[in-house]
Motif scaffolding. Sequence first.
Motif, PDB file in Angstrom:
ATOM      1  N   PRO A  19     -23.403  -1.077  12.722  1.00  0.00           N
ATOM      2  CA  PRO A  19     -22.294  -0.043  12.266  1.00  0.00           C
ATOM      3  C   PRO A  19     -22.270   1.150  13.233  1.00  0.00           C
ATOM      4  CG  PRO A  19     -23.995  -0.629  10.577  1.00  0.00           C
ATOM      5  CD  PRO A  19     -24.561  -1.228  11.617  1.00  0.00           C
ATOM      6  N   LEU A  20     -21.114   1.628  13.287  1.00  0.00           N
ATOM      7  CA  LEU A  20     -20.831   2.519  14.683  1.00  0.00           C
ATOM      8  C   LEU A  20     -21.154   4.033  13.932  1.00  0.00           C
ATOM      9  CD1 LEU A  20     -18.014   1.085  16.371  1.00  0.00           C
ATOM     10  CD2 LEU A  20     -20.365   0.870  16.876  1.00  0.00           C
ATOM     11  N   ILE A  21     -21.795   4.781  14.255  1.00  0.00           N
ATOM     12  CA  ILE A  21     -22.068   6.292  13.966  1.00  0.00           C
ATOM     13  C   ILE A  21     -21.398   7.318  14.593  1.00  0.00           C
ATOM     14  CG2 ILE A  21     -24.080   7.627  13.184  1.00  0.00           C
ATOM     15  CD1 ILE A  21     -24.054   4.880  11.974  1.00  0.00           C
ATOM     16  N   GLY A  22     -20.688   8.045  14.077  1.00  0.00           N
ATOM     17  CA  GLY A  22     -19.970   9.169  14.680  1.00  0.00           C
ATOM     18  C   GLY A  22     -20.043  10.620  13.768  1.00  0.00           C
ATOM     19  N   MET A  23     -19.588  11.570  14.359  1.00  0.00           N
ATOM     20  CA  MET A  23     -19.679  12.794  13.802  1.00  0.00           C
ATOM     21  C   MET A  23     -18.294  13.449  13.823  1.00  0.00           C
ATOM     22  SD  MET A  23     -21.684  14.935  16.802  1.00  0.00           S
ATOM     23  CE  MET A  23     -21.560  16.454  15.958  1.00  0.00           C
ATOM     24  N   TRP A  24     -17.956  14.665  13.352  1.00  0.00           N
ATOM     25  CA  TRP A  24     -16.785  15.413  13.306  1.00  0.00           C
ATOM     26  C   TRP A  24     -16.708  16.545  14.401  1.00  0.00           C
ATOM     27  CZ3 TRP A  24     -15.458  11.809  10.409  1.00  0.00           C
ATOM     28  CH2 TRP A  24     -14.444  11.816   9.409  1.00  0.00           C
ATOM     29  N   ALA A 210     -10.577  -7.686   2.254  1.00  0.00           N
ATOM     30  CA  ALA A 210      -9.327  -7.684   2.601  1.00  0.00           C
ATOM     31  C   ALA A 210      -9.455  -8.072   4.346  1.00  0.00           C
ATOM     32  CB  ALA A 210      -8.465  -6.589   2.481  1.00  0.00           C
ATOM     33  N   GLY A 211     -10.706  -8.196   4.616  1.00  0.00           N
ATOM     34  CA  GLY A 211     -10.870  -8.580   6.023  1.00  0.00           C
ATOM     35  C   GLY A 211     -10.716  -7.240   7.054  1.00  0.00           C
ATOM     36  N   LYS A 212     -10.658  -6.176   6.424  1.00  0.00           N
ATOM     37  CA  LYS A 212     -10.629  -4.744   7.342  1.00  0.00           C
ATOM     38  C   LYS A 212     -11.867  -4.140   7.444  1.00  0.00           C
ATOM     39  CE  LYS A 212      -6.149  -5.305   7.854  1.00  0.00           C
ATOM     40  NZ  LYS A 212      -5.094  -4.486   7.151  1.00  0.00           N
ATOM     41  N   LYS A 213     -11.934  -3.211   8.220  1.00  0.00           N
ATOM     42  CA  LYS A 213     -13.197  -2.273   8.263  1.00  0.00           C
ATOM     43  C   LYS A 213     -13.238  -1.356   7.350  1.00  0.00           C
ATOM     44  CE  LYS A 213     -14.625  -4.973  11.871  1.00  0.00           C
ATOM     45  NZ  LYS A 213     -15.806  -5.846  11.705  1.00  0.00           N
ATOM     46  N   VAL A 214     -14.319  -0.806   7.083  1.00  0.00           N
ATOM     47  CA  VAL A 214     -14.478   0.354   5.995  1.00  0.00           C
ATOM     48  C   VAL A 214     -15.381   1.197   6.483  1.00  0.00           C
ATOM     49  CG1 VAL A 214     -16.222  -0.897   4.491  1.00  0.00           C
ATOM     50  CG2 VAL A 214     -14.731   0.879   3.638  1.00  0.00           C
ATOM     51  N   GLY A 215     -15.451   2.357   6.271  1.00  0.00           N
ATOM     52  CA  GLY A 215     -16.372   3.338   6.709  1.00  0.00           C
ATOM     53  C   GLY A 215     -16.510   4.426   5.739  1.00  0.00           C
ATOM     54  N   VAL A 216     -17.409   5.524   5.840  1.00  0.00           N
ATOM     55  CA  VAL A 216     -17.449   6.722   4.871  1.00  0.00           C
ATOM     56  C   VAL A 216     -18.087   7.895   5.658  1.00  0.00           C
ATOM     57  CG1 VAL A 216     -19.849   5.867   4.113  1.00  0.00           C
ATOM     58  CG2 VAL A 216     -18.433   7.080   2.615  1.00  0.00           C
ATOM     59  N   ASN A 217     -17.701   8.935   5.008  1.00  0.00           N
ATOM     60  CA  ASN A 217     -18.342  10.476   5.279  1.00  0.00           C
ATOM     61  C   ASN A 217     -19.611  10.470   4.621  1.00  0.00           C
ATOM     62  OD1 ASN A 217     -16.154  10.802   6.916  1.00  0.00           O
ATOM     63  ND2 ASN A 217     -15.179  12.183   5.373  1.00  0.00           N
ATOM     64  N   ALA A 218     -20.698  10.675   5.436  1.00  0.00           N
ATOM     65  CA  ALA A 218     -22.222  10.773   4.432  1.00  0.00           C
ATOM     66  C   ALA A 218     -22.775  11.793   5.455  1.00  0.00           C
ATOM     67  CB  ALA A 218     -22.746   9.448   4.425  1.00  0.00           C
ATOM     68  N   PHE A 219     -22.751  12.802   5.012  1.00  0.00           N
ATOM     69  CA  PHE A 219     -23.698  14.315   5.834  1.00  0.00           C
ATOM     70  C   PHE A 219     -25.102  14.019   5.309  1.00  0.00           C
ATOM     71  CE2 PHE A 219     -20.018  16.611   7.801  1.00  0.00           C
ATOM     72  CZ  PHE A 219     -19.329  15.665   8.098  1.00  0.00           C
ATOM     73  N   ASP A 220     -25.190  13.515   4.079  1.00  0.00           N
ATOM     74  CA  ASP A 220     -26.713  13.469   3.357  1.00  0.00           C
ATOM     75  C   ASP A 220     -27.280  12.025   3.780  1.00  0.00           C
ATOM     76  OD1 ASP A 220     -28.430  11.918   0.958  1.00  0.00           O
ATOM     77  OD2 ASP A 220     -28.578  14.223   1.064  1.00  0.00           O
ATOM     78  N   ALA A 222     -29.917  10.511   3.344  1.00  0.00           N
ATOM     79  CA  ALA A 222     -30.240   9.412   2.292  1.00  0.00           C
ATOM     80  C   ALA A 222     -29.103   8.830   1.797  1.00  0.00           C
ATOM     81  CB  ALA A 222     -30.985   9.979   0.948  1.00  0.00           C
ATOM     82  N   ALA A 223     -27.898   9.326   1.759  1.00  0.00           N
ATOM     83  CA  ALA A 223     -26.761   8.572   1.302  1.00  0.00           C
ATOM     84  C   ALA A 223     -26.164   7.887   2.316  1.00  0.00           C
ATOM     85  CB  ALA A 223     -25.627   9.696   0.798  1.00  0.00           C
ATOM     86  N   ALA A 224     -26.306   8.312   3.545  1.00  0.00           N
ATOM     87  CA  ALA A 224     -25.821   7.332   4.809  1.00  0.00           C
ATOM     88  C   ALA A 224     -26.654   6.132   5.090  1.00  0.00           C
ATOM     89  CB  ALA A 224     -25.831   8.289   6.008  1.00  0.00           C
ATOM     90  N   ASP A 225     -28.050   6.225   4.541  1.00  0.00           N
ATOM     91  CA  ASP A 225     -28.760   5.248   4.879  1.00  0.00           C
ATOM     92  C   ASP A 225     -28.288   3.957   3.694  1.00  0.00           C
ATOM     93  OD1 ASP A 225     -30.383   5.929   6.928  1.00  0.00           O
ATOM     94  OD2 ASP A 225     -31.839   6.651   5.768  1.00  0.00           O
ATOM     95  N   ALA A 226     -28.102   4.657   2.629  1.00  0.00           N
ATOM     96  CA  ALA A 226     -27.820   3.633   1.587  1.00  0.00           C
ATOM     97  C   ALA A 226     -26.435   3.041   1.789  1.00  0.00           C
ATOM     98  CB  ALA A 226     -27.459   4.285   0.227  1.00  0.00           C
ATOM     99  N   TYR A 227     -25.349   3.760   2.220  1.00  0.00           N
ATOM    100  CA  TYR A 227     -23.941   3.141   2.455  1.00  0.00           C
ATOM    101  C   TYR A 227     -24.108   2.024   3.792  1.00  0.00           C
ATOM    102  CZ  TYR A 227     -21.485   6.713  -0.261  1.00  0.00           C
ATOM    103  OH  TYR A 227     -21.198   7.471  -1.486  1.00  0.00           O
ATOM    104  N   LEU A 228     -24.923   2.505   4.739  1.00  0.00           N
ATOM    105  CA  LEU A 228     -25.305   1.361   5.746  1.00  0.00           C
ATOM    106  C   LEU A 228     -25.707   0.312   5.257  1.00  0.00           C
ATOM    107  CD1 LEU A 228     -26.702   3.601   8.401  1.00  0.00           C
ATOM    108  CD2 LEU A 228     -24.321   2.600   8.423  1.00  0.00           C
ATOM    109  N   THR A 229     -26.762   0.246   4.219  1.00  0.00           N
ATOM    110  CA  THR A 229     -27.188  -0.918   3.481  1.00  0.00           C
ATOM    111  C   THR A 229     -26.138  -1.813   2.675  1.00  0.00           C
ATOM    112  OG1 THR A 229     -29.434   0.100   3.306  1.00  0.00           O
ATOM    113  CG2 THR A 229     -28.912  -1.725   1.926  1.00  0.00           C
ATOM    114  N   ASP A 230     -25.294  -0.954   2.228  1.00  0.00           N
ATOM    115  CA  ASP A 230     -24.158  -1.487   1.407  1.00  0.00           C
ATOM    116  C   ASP A 230     -22.962  -1.916   2.309  1.00  0.00           C
ATOM    117  OD1 ASP A 230     -25.531  -0.670  -0.811  1.00  0.00           O
ATOM    118  OD2 ASP A 230     -24.170   1.401  -1.266  1.00  0.00           O
ATOM    119  N   GLY A 231     -23.303  -2.025   3.496  1.00  0.00           N
ATOM    120  CA  GLY A 231     -22.178  -2.648   4.209  1.00  0.00           C
ATOM    121  C   GLY A 231     -21.069  -1.881   5.416  1.00  0.00           C
TER     122      GLY A 231
END
Length: 267
Positions: A19-24, A210-220, A222-231
Amino acid sequence: MPLRLTPTFRDVLAGADRPLIGMWLCTGSPVAAELCAGSGVDWLLIDMEHAPNTLPSVQLQLQVVAAYPVTTVVRVPFNDPVIIKQVLDTGAQNLLVPMVGTADEAGAAVSAVRYPPEGIRGVGSALARSGRWGRVAGYVSEASQHVSLLVQIESGDAVEHAAEIAAVEGVDGVLVGPADLAASMGLPGQQTHPDVLAAVRRVFAAVTAAGKKVGVNAFDPAAADAYLTDGAHFLSASADVTILARGSETLAARFIPAAPDGSTDTY
């Protein structure tokens, strides 16, 4: 000698083995942009929706960040073809369009980033940084290869349409915005509420199917770790203003004693 543009976020995501990690980037400052560009994060997002960024400041930050091995995305303020055209002309190769709720709205964003006959983007690259003032050979005929498009799902209604949105040809990825999503679900400020987390995971499943890439904002974290685990394929973990705000608060708390009322005496 003809110039070459950098790989798009679409290309970088396709070649990533993690997973690619970014910031605003929200300050509008080219100095802050350069500081973050050299940090080691994978991608940066220049925000025009909730930050005081203008076309000149966006172009300047793109120019500054170009010296570093990081991919830059620009979030436009809304799904408007004129603004999208102007931001592309600054040289932005990767756009994020917020508040996309239907396949039709996603299709409108695709049309805005493509030249005719596939879209409606106005042709002016010879006058702009996008095609490096005519120095990128074949830019107009190959422009879709140089631009990637992400759309943002930020409402409960959009969650229901996530599969159709992701299936639109020309949409390269979907970013979920839990803050607005939570508010739309009647849970403002509760981005980690179980119902919000479940909605985000539904988007993950629909977009991935659908074969596309999905990402999320997660400044918390613990939430970020969970989302990474979720794919999550990509994730924004913080912002320049957030790091500065929390870091300065930590500094103050370390050295300035709290008053009985909980405030701090800075004199």
